[in-house]
Every structure is written in structure tokens, then in C-alpha cells.
Design a protein around this motif. Structure first.
Motif, short mmCIF file in Angstrom:
data_model
loop_
_atom_site.label_atom_id
_atom_site.label_comp_id
_atom_site.label_asym_id
_atom_site.label_seq_id
_atom_site.Cartn_x
_atom_site.Cartn_y
_atom_site.Cartn_z
N GLY B 81 8.93 3.15 11.89
CA GLY B 81 7.56 2.77 12.78
C GLY B 81 7.70 3.89 13.65
N PHE B 82 8.65 4.68 14.06
CA PHE B 82 8.61 5.93 14.75
C PHE B 82 7.98 7.02 14.14
CE2 PHE B 82 10.18 10.07 15.49
CZ PHE B 82 9.71 10.49 17.03
N ALA B 83 8.25 7.02 12.80
CA ALA B 83 7.55 8.00 11.86
C ALA B 83 6.14 7.91 11.76
CB ALA B 83 8.14 8.26 10.67
N LEU B 84 5.68 6.41 11.55
CA LEU B 84 4.18 6.12 11.31
C LEU B 84 3.50 6.65 12.46
CD1 LEU B 84 2.42 5.08 9.27
CD2 LEU B 84 3.11 2.64 10.09
N ALA B 85 4.24 5.99 13.78
CA ALA B 85 3.43 6.26 14.92
C ALA B 85 3.46 7.87 15.33
CB ALA B 85 4.57 5.64 16.09
N ALA B 86 4.37 8.63 15.07
CA ALA B 86 4.14 10.01 15.15
C ALA B 86 3.02 10.48 14.24
CB ALA B 86 5.40 10.92 14.92
N ALA B 87 3.05 9.95 13.01
CA ALA B 87 2.02 10.50 12.03
C ALA B 87 0.46 10.16 12.58
CB ALA B 87 2.16 9.77 10.65
N VAL B 88 0.35 9.15 13.13
CA VAL B 88 -1.00 8.49 13.77
C VAL B 88 -1.31 9.17 15.18
CG1 VAL B 88 -2.41 6.87 14.32
CG2 VAL B 88 -0.83 6.42 12.45
N LEU B 139 5.43 -3.63 15.22
CA LEU B 139 5.76 -3.69 16.47
C LEU B 139 6.62 -2.53 17.00
CD1 LEU B 139 6.70 -7.54 16.74
CD2 LEU B 139 4.76 -6.36 17.41
N VAL B 140 7.32 -1.98 15.93
CA VAL B 140 8.07 -0.83 16.42
C VAL B 140 7.11 0.52 16.61
CG1 VAL B 140 9.77 0.96 15.56
CG2 VAL B 140 10.28 -1.52 15.63
N PHE B 141 6.18 0.46 15.33
CA PHE B 141 5.07 1.43 15.57
C PHE B 141 4.46 1.43 16.87
CE2 PHE B 141 0.42 1.68 15.19
CZ PHE B 141 0.33 3.02 14.93
N LEU B 142 3.97 0.08 17.35
CA LEU B 142 3.39 -0.10 18.83
C LEU B 142 4.08 0.56 19.88
CD1 LEU B 142 1.42 -3.51 19.03
CD2 LEU B 142 0.32 -1.05 19.13
N GLY B 143 5.36 0.13 19.82
CA GLY B 143 6.23 0.86 20.94
C GLY B 143 6.30 2.19 20.95
N ALA B 144 6.15 2.85 19.80
CA ALA B 144 6.51 4.34 20.01
C ALA B 144 5.22 5.03 19.99
CB ALA B 144 7.01 4.55 18.56
N PHE B 145 4.09 4.39 19.61
CA PHE B 145 2.62 5.13 19.55
C PHE B 145 2.26 5.74 20.87
CE2 PHE B 145 -1.92 4.65 19.75
CZ PHE B 145 -2.22 5.36 18.71
N TYR B 146 2.27 4.52 21.93
CA TYR B 146 1.75 5.23 23.25
C TYR B 146 2.35 6.39 23.82
CZ TYR B 146 -2.26 2.23 23.11
OH TYR B 146 -3.36 1.38 22.87
N PRO B 147 3.75 6.64 24.09
CA PRO B 147 4.33 7.79 24.72
C PRO B 147 3.97 8.98 23.96
CG PRO B 147 5.99 5.75 24.26
CD PRO B 147 4.66 5.52 23.75
N ILE B 148 3.84 8.92 22.55
CA ILE B 148 3.61 10.16 21.64
C ILE B 148 2.33 10.46 22.14
CG2 ILE B 148 3.47 10.86 19.40
CD1 ILE B 148 5.69 9.12 18.61
N LEU B 149 1.28 9.47 21.64
CA LEU B 149 -0.31 9.63 22.10
C LEU B 149 -0.29 10.32 23.25
CD1 LEU B 149 -3.05 9.17 20.78
CD2 LEU B 149 -3.29 7.36 22.40
N ALA B 201 10.96 3.04 20.43
CA ALA B 201 11.32 2.46 19.30
C ALA B 201 12.65 1.64 19.04
CB ALA B 201 11.29 3.50 18.04
N TRP B 202 13.71 2.06 19.71
CA TRP B 202 14.88 1.31 20.13
C TRP B 202 14.75 0.13 20.87
CZ3 TRP B 202 18.55 1.43 16.69
CH2 TRP B 202 19.24 2.44 16.16
#
Lengths: 264, 266
Positions: B81-88, B139-149, B201-202
Motif C-alpha cells: 500500500g505504501f509503495a502504491l501510495a508513493a508511486a501515485v 485503505l493502507v494506500f489512503l493512509g500513506a497517500f496524503y503525507p507523501i503528497l 501505513a502501519w
């Protein structure tokens, strides 16, 4: 204004000047207001000259320098380098900023080699050039240090080496030693004159310190605010190295101080 | 130099860092051990349960020796999920930060979606992605997405103007500015975003595994809760805490290597 314009020395007037400002005016829009930072400035600089622009805040000295660098464009008039209009920043005019402007993620050597590398020079050539100029400014021991590990004086040495390594013909310096302590400033002034003479550079040096201008310059261009304009262009004929305690030096200091309206 | 030495951690610091959990466990022990009707299991019971989860040989029930399976399931969701969040989020953040049209197009929408908690997405995720790992992943993707973005946008937007001037006067072309100046200058912020993203993500893994998945640390926590096996709940919590800590340490070590030049990281 006319006397500044009219008397380019007869001997050199036939030669194309490296830089020429012709009736340059710069206005900035400031909300609804328009501020004239520089009004009708004309200046002719020959190759190899060391020019100091001096004046109080708001006299347009930095604006003029930034226009020569290509960071700002003139509202009126024209700025020519070797007779061609200055359109954009370029490696022929290297700028040394007061706040250094070094790339924090690059080492000293990488900062110095940045220009040649960015312009696609071969790797070996970039490395050799960088090493040569790092040595030249006395930072051999700090070649692999990052900017945040250096003192202000060392950072400014890197900034100077960076434009020299990039083959700058004209070095533009915007109060480069303003943030340094007196001792470091004096040493860097000496080193700069040394490099200037050896590398046959043309230097435009902005300062608000009269003494610094007299120590360094072939010509001191005096500017005045409200609106910014050139009020005098004085040749300094003292032999180098110049002694700030000599009577001639003091006479010049008094003279320039008078031109600046006695604020200094 | 040793890892500890390189970071300048003294034995005193280690001692102080360990003191708080030791005192906490002691207080936990004193307030629970020997009480017949304590709903909270004493630390020793939890330790035994954790051992059984990890290696078996104590209870030999449905949960014995399953820790590795659950951990691997959770790890794959957290890192996937984290990797996908980072990729987007990385490319999107760079576009939003540097291109006004993209910012005007996407930023308002993303800002409205941002305050919606991951838990609130749970029912919708299960409708869209079905019961099972795909919802957890989302859901993990969503959690990691915003801080990275957000940190990527901040990083590429706040490059010191002076550096653009320096690059221009040294002869960097407009096309090369992004790679030569913007990206390296934004790296500390981007890195902070990635670190926070992995942390989140955790944090959301338990919610993510409330989507009806069979394996995962979140899944056994929820299952054990229904069976009142609180020792298993706490064992799962401790495992997540330790794994999250180790993964953050690894990221920080990576950051210290990559960002040696930055006074904040080096």
C-alpha cells in the motif's frame, strides 16, 4: 547625467565595450503603485575593468547588476554585452550572491563543477576544471565538504570558484563580502584582486562601503536613491595594493562621501 | 564506526530510553498480576502468549506458530500500500507543486477528500473492492497517500528562489532545472513525506484488516477481541509497534545516507 554619458575615454571609444547600459530605466509594479528603481542609467564598461557600484539602499545598484545578469529586464533603454542585447542569464556573466546561493546537496567540488557539468562538458574535463578552481581558492582540504560544513568566507570562495570554473567573462558581485567579518573580508578582497588580475576578468562589484570600493575599483560609479540613478563615475588611479591610511586614499574617501551626500 | 557511534547515542541515552517502557511494564505487572478478575492480562501472560504465537509449544491451539504468517501478510499490505501510495503521490505532488493548471484542477478536490478519516472509507472500500485483501490494500494506500503528497508539494514548491538564479546564470536550461535543482532541493521534504507515509501505513493496518481478511496482525487482533483473547490482542499490538519502529529506523538510516548534505538529516 550628461557628463557621465559624454566622456568615455577617447582612447578606448573606438573599441567595443564589453558591457554598455544605454539610458536604462527599471520600474517595478508594487501593487497599484509603480516604483522607479533605476532611472536613465548609462554606463560603459571595458574588458578587464574593475567597477564598483556604490550607493545607499534603494539607489538601484543591485537592480542594475541583476539586469546585467539577465534576471530582470529593462523597462526602457538597452543593456548590451559586446554590442548585443542581454536577454537572459548566461554563463558568460557569473553572479556571486551575498547569500552564496550554493547548492546544499553538492560538495564543494561538485558545486564548482556544476556549470561545466550542466553545459555537458565531458566528465574528466569537469573534474579537472573543478579541482583546479577549488585549489585556486584554497579549498583543497574541503573539496568533499558540503556547504553547511563551511564558514561564510569559505562559502563565498566556492561561489567565486564556481563562476570562474564556468568561464565567466564578467563576474557580477552583489555585496559579496557584506555578511563576512572584517578580517575575512580583507583577505577575500586581496584574493579577489589577485584572481581578477591573473584571470583578466571584468568585475562589477556592488557595495555600500566606500573603503571597499576604493580598495578594489578602477572606477567607482556613485549612485543615489529616489529614484535610483548614477550621479558620478570616478576613476581611482592609486597603485595597488592600496593603503587605506594614505592621504590620497583619505582624500578619495572624503570626495566620494561628499558625492554620496555625506551619509557615510 | 558502529551505527550507534555514528549517531552519537550514549549508553545513558539507551538507559533512559529503556527506563520508560520498563517502568510501564512494572506498573502494568503490579496492577494486574494475581488479580482473579482482571480483564487486562498481566505482562507475563502476554509474553507467554506471544511466544506461543511465534514458536508454538505452549497452548497448541489455532493461533500457535501463526505469527510469521500474519506478520508477512501485514508486511505485504503495509509495504504494498505504501509503495502504491508513493508511486501515485510522488509524481502527482511534483505536478501539483510545479504546474499551476494541475494545482488548480486537483488541489481543491484533494483538500476536501483529505479530512475524511480512513475508517470512514471502510464501508465504501468494501463495497467497491469487496471483502478481503484488496480493500485492506486500498485503505493502507489512503493512509500513506496524503503525507507523501503534501510533503512532496511543499518540497517542490518551496525551493529557494536564489537556487534558480544560480542555476540559470551557470547555464542550466529550463528543461533541466527540474532534475538539477527542484528535485534535489525537495528531497528532504519528500523524504519526510515518505517516512510519515510509512508510519501511517502501519497505523491504519488494523483498520485495513477489518475488511474481512483471514490473515494479518490486524485480523487476529479483531478476531481475538471477539473471543476475549486479550493476550493475543496485546501480542499483536506489541508486534505492530516493534515492526513499525524497525521499519522507521531503516528509513531513517537510509535518509542519513542519502541526505548527508542536509543539516537536518546528515
Amino acid at each position: 547625467m550628461d557628463d557621465v554619458m559624454a566622456a568615455p575615454r577617447a582612447v578606448t571609444s573606438a573599441v567595443l565595450p564589453i558591457l554598455e547600459a544605454q539610458h536604462v530605466t527599471k520600474r517595478f509594479a508594487f501593487g497599484a503603485e509603480t516604483i522607479t528603481a533605476l532611472s536613465d542609467a548609462s554606463l560603459r564598461i571595458d574588458k578587464g575593468e574593475f567597477i564598483c557600484l556604490i550607493g545607499p539602499s534603494g539607489c538601484g545598484k543591485s537592480t542594475l547588476l541583476r539586469m546585467v545578469a539577465g534576471f530582470e529586464s529593462a523597462s526602457e533603454g538597452s543593456l548590451l554585452m559586446w554590442g548585443k542585447p542581454v536577454a537572459a542569464p548566461g554563463p558568460d556573466r557569473g553572479m556571486v550572491f551575498q547569500d552564496y546561493g550554493l547548492f546544499p546537496w553538492l560538495t564543494v567540488t561538485q558545486n564548482v563543477g556544476f556549470g561545466p557539468a550542466a553545459r555537458g562538458r565531458p566528465k574528466a574535463e569537469v573534474a579537472a576544471t573543478a579541482r583546479r578552481f577549488v585549489d585556486m581558492v584554497g579549498l583543497t582540504r574541503f573539496a568533499d565538504a558540503y556547504p553547511h560544513q563551511l564558514s561564510g568566507g569559505m562559502k563565498q570562495r566556492v561561489a567565486i570558484a564556481r563562476v570562474l570554473a564556468n568561464d565567466a567573462e564578467v563576474v557580477l558581485m552583489d555585496e559579496p563580502f557584506g555578511a563576512l567579518d572584517a578580517f575575512t573580508r580583507e583577505r577575500l578582497q586581496e584574493e579577489l584582486l589577485d584572481i581578477w588580475a591573473k584571470a583578466k576578468l571584468t568585475v562589477i562589484f556592488v557595495t555600500h562601503a566606500i573603503e571597499e570600493a576604493i580598495i578594489l575599483a578602477d572606477r567607482v560609479v556613485v549612485m543615489s536613491p529616489g529614484p535610483g540613478r548614477i550621479v558620478a563615475d570616478e576613476r581611482i588611479d592609486l597603485a595597488r595594493p592600496r593603503d587605506p591610511t594614505s592621504p590620497e586614499f583619505n582624500a578619495l574617501r572624503r570626495h566620494l562621501s561628499g558625492l554620496l551626500g555625506g551619509h557615510h | 564506526m558502529s551505527v550507534l557511534g555514528a549517531r552519537g547515542i550514549s549508553p545513558r541515552q539507551v538507559l533512559l530510553a529503556v527506563a520508560a517502557p520498563v517502568l510501564g511494564i512494572l506498573a502494568w505487572h503490579l496492577s494486574t498480576t494475581g488479580r482473579a478478575y482482571s480483564l487486562i492480562p498481566p505482562p507475563w501472560d502476554v509474553a507467554v502468549q506471544w511466544w506461543d504465537l511465534a514458536f508454538g509449544g505452549v497452548w497448541d491451539d489455532l493461533y500457535s506458530e501463526t505469527l510469521l504468517t500474519h506478520t508477512l501478510a501485514s508486511l505485504s499490505r503495509v509495504y504494498g500500500g505504501f509503495a502504491l501510495a508513493a508511486a501515485v503521490a510522488l509524481p502527482l505532488g511534483m505536478l501539483i507543486g510545479r504546474i499551476a493548471v494541475v494545482r488548480d484542477l486537483l488541489d481543491p478536490t484533494l483538500q476536501i477528500l483529505r479530512p475524511i478519516p480512513v475508517t470512514a472509507w471502510l464501508p465504501l472500500a468494501m463495497i467497491v473492492f469487496g471483502i478481503g485483501p484488496r480493500s485492506a490494500f486500498f485503505l493502507v494506500f489512503l493512509g500513506a497517500f496524503y503525507p507523501i503528497l503534501l510533503n512532496t508539494i511543499f518540497g517542490v514548491k518551496n525551493v529557494e528562489g536564489r537556487l534558480f538564479e544560480a542555476a540559470a546564470m551557470l547555464g542550466v536550461s529550463r528543461q533541466a532545472i527540474f532534475w538539477k535543482v527542484v528535485l534535489p532541493a525537495a528531497l528532504p521534504s519528500i523524504f519526510t513525506g515518505l517516512r510519515l507515509g510509512l508510519g501511517f501505513a502501519w497505523v491504519v493496518i488494523v483498520v485495513g484488516e477489518m475488511t474481512g481478511v483471514q490473515t494479518g496482525l490486524g485480523a487476529i487482533i479483531m478476531e481475538a477481541r471477539q473471543l476475549s483473547r486479550t493476550e493475543i490482542v496485546v501480542s499483536g499490538m506489541v508486534t505492530i509497534g516493534v515492526l513499525g519502529f524497525l521499519s522507521d529506523q531503516a528509513v531513517q538510516a537510509l535518509g542519513r545516507r542519502l541526505l548527508r548534505w542536509s543539516p537536518q538529516h546528515g
